[in-house]
Design a protein around this motif. Structure first.
Motif, PDB file in Angstrom:
ATOM      1  N   GLU A 123     -58.703  -7.517  23.400  1.00 29.00           N
ATOM      2  CA  GLU A 123     -57.308  -7.276  22.090  1.00 29.00           C
ATOM      3  C   GLU A 123     -58.429  -6.854  20.554  1.00 29.00           C
ATOM      4  O   GLU A 123     -57.777  -5.579  20.166  1.00 29.00           O
ATOM      5  N   ARG A 138     -56.502   9.391  26.968  1.00 32.92           N
ATOM      6  CA  ARG A 138     -54.914   9.625  25.937  1.00 32.92           C
ATOM      7  C   ARG A 138     -54.186  10.747  27.310  1.00 32.92           C
ATOM      8  O   ARG A 138     -54.183  11.520  25.825  1.00 32.92           O
ATOM      9  N   SER A 141     -50.140  12.289  28.965  1.00 34.05           N
ATOM     10  CA  SER A 141     -48.821  12.139  27.942  1.00 34.05           C
ATOM     11  C   SER A 141     -49.028  10.020  28.176  1.00 34.05           C
ATOM     12  O   SER A 141     -48.579  10.150  27.887  1.00 34.05           O
ATOM     13  N   ASN A 142     -50.331  10.086  28.426  1.00 35.76           N
ATOM     14  CA  ASN A 142     -50.106   8.416  29.004  1.00 35.76           C
ATOM     15  C   ASN A 142     -50.108   7.944  27.732  1.00 35.76           C
ATOM     16  O   ASN A 142     -51.171   8.927  26.416  1.00 35.76           O
ATOM     17  N   GLY A 143     -49.992   6.518  26.970  1.00 34.71           N
ATOM     18  CA  GLY A 143     -50.359   5.910  26.232  1.00 34.71           C
ATOM     19  C   GLY A 143     -51.921   5.402  26.335  1.00 34.71           C
ATOM     20  O   GLY A 143     -51.853   4.773  25.236  1.00 34.71           O
ATOM     21  N   GLY A 144     -53.011   5.825  26.870  1.00 34.34           N
ATOM     22  CA  GLY A 144     -54.311   5.147  26.507  1.00 34.34           C
ATOM     23  C   GLY A 144     -54.176   4.171  26.885  1.00 34.34           C
ATOM     24  O   GLY A 144     -53.949   3.130  26.698  1.00 34.34           O
ATOM     25  N   GLY A 146     -54.747   0.046  26.960  1.00 41.59           N
ATOM     26  CA  GLY A 146     -53.975  -1.571  26.337  1.00 41.59           C
ATOM     27  C   GLY A 146     -52.180  -0.823  27.138  1.00 41.59           C
ATOM     28  O   GLY A 146     -51.623  -1.947  27.036  1.00 41.59           O
ATOM     29  N   SER A 147     -52.098   0.347  27.407  1.00 41.05           N
ATOM     30  CA  SER A 147     -50.556   0.454  27.601  1.00 41.05           C
ATOM     31  C   SER A 147     -50.377   0.528  28.878  1.00 41.05           C
ATOM     32  O   SER A 147     -51.286   0.098  29.647  1.00 41.05           O
ATOM     33  N   GLN A 148     -48.875   0.166  29.158  1.00 44.25           N
ATOM     34  CA  GLN A 148     -48.436  -0.249  30.529  1.00 44.25           C
ATOM     35  C   GLN A 148     -48.561   0.741  31.232  1.00 44.25           C
ATOM     36  O   GLN A 148     -47.748   1.265  31.205  1.00 44.25           O
ATOM     37  N   ARG A 155     -51.653  -3.493  32.540  1.00 40.38           N
ATOM     38  CA  ARG A 155     -51.651  -2.374  31.271  1.00 40.38           C
ATOM     39  C   ARG A 155     -53.582  -2.097  31.053  1.00 40.38           C
ATOM     40  O   ARG A 155     -54.445  -3.166  31.870  1.00 40.38           O
ATOM     41  N   LEU A 156     -53.450  -0.783  30.651  1.00 39.22           N
ATOM     42  CA  LEU A 156     -54.949   0.315  30.964  1.00 39.22           C
ATOM     43  C   LEU A 156     -56.009  -0.604  30.819  1.00 39.22           C
ATOM     44  O   LEU A 156     -56.037  -0.633  29.418  1.00 39.22           O
TER      45      LEU A 156
END
Length: 279
Positions: A123, A138, A141-144, A146-148, A155-156
């Motif tokens: 974190e 990123r 259009s993914n969240g980069g 730590g994204s789910q 998480r990524l």
């Protein structure tokens, strides 16, 4: 690809504490255990291989001699996120899995440490990663970081997430080596595992007296190259195992790394040569 000719007489490179010796026969002694003697300089004949050493054929008409206890294989990012068919299409990366399942036991049998170097973020690191790196991951259009991710992949590239585990049989192979105390898992938070003043990988190598590194993994011209080049800058011996590395880049990405490794950064070999060294 042009091949540099062997030297007409033996040559010693480096200094009294860190040196190679190259012979007209094509042998390059990386063990740092035997200085070039006057008699060898005259005859051109290398010393007989000693216990705890191994000779491995490499591209360019050379054979490298390594000290097995001061050598390790570094396998980079063979993780679900980069290889699993539900995550991406990486057929050449998947082909490396079978080669690694051959190469890893062979290197262990020679006495080398196996280092699984992988993305594994905390974190806190999510708050300290530079913007260029965040933007690079990123895409589409993914969240980069730590994204789910979909399904149960987690998480990524976070530590202990399924997408951060090794792909397929490699995860079990690592666990087998971990339990036998031959393999270690080292997290990284950049494309290079050796960036900055001191990383976990650099500290491990120094503490264990390791100077020669064999590289495999994905992607060849990104995280593998970043770590290999930083290792080269720091004075480690670099050997790329060609059939254990692959990339999703267009044609030329892999070839460029192979060319520069042979001609500048160190050496290129293959799984067949590693298996022959154990015979």
């Amino acid at each position: 690809m042009s091949v540099r000719p062997p030297p007409p007489t033996p040559v010693e490179y480096g200094n009294s504490s860190s040196f190679w010796v190259e012979y007209p026969s094509g042998l390059v002694d990386l063990t740092r255990t035997h200085r070039l003697s006057p008699s060898e300089a005259q005859t051109g004949l290398p010393p007989v291989k000693a216990s705890g050493q191994a000779d491995i054929t490499v591209n360019g008409g050379r054979t490298i001699r390594i000290d097995t206890k001061s050598s390790a294989m570094v396998i980079i990012d063979m993780q679900n996120y980069f290889l699993h068919p539900e995550m991406r299409d990486h057929p050449t990366g998947l082909q490396c899995v079978d080669r690694l399942m051959e190469a890893v036991p062979a290197m262990r049998s020679l006495g080398l440490k196996i280092i699984w170097l992988n993305w594994g973020l905390t974190e806190h690191e999510l708050e300290t990663i530079p913007p260029a790196l965040i933007r690079g991951f990123r895409k589409n259009s993914n969240g980069g970081f730590g994204s789910q991710l979909p399904g149960n992949f987690g998480r990524l590239l976070m530590r202990d997430a399924l997408n951060s585990e090794l792909y397929g049989p490699l995860q079990d192979e690592y666990i087998k080596g971990r339990d036998a105390e031959t393999d270690v898992w080292i997290h990284k938070n950049r494309m290079s595992g050796l960036w900055g003043y001191q990383t976990a990988l650099d500290l491990f190598l120094q503490e264990n007296g390791i100077s020669t590194l064999f590289f495999g993994g994905v992607n060849t011209d990104q995280c593998v190259l970043g770590t290999l080049v930083d290792a080269y800058f720091r004075g480690y011996d670099c050997v790329l195992v060609e059939d254990t590395t692959a990339t999703t880049s267009p044609a030329g990405g892999l070839e460029n790394v192979l060319y520069n490794t042979v001609n500048s950064y160190g050496f290129v070999t293959g799984t067949r040569a590693l298996l022959a060294a154990t015979a």
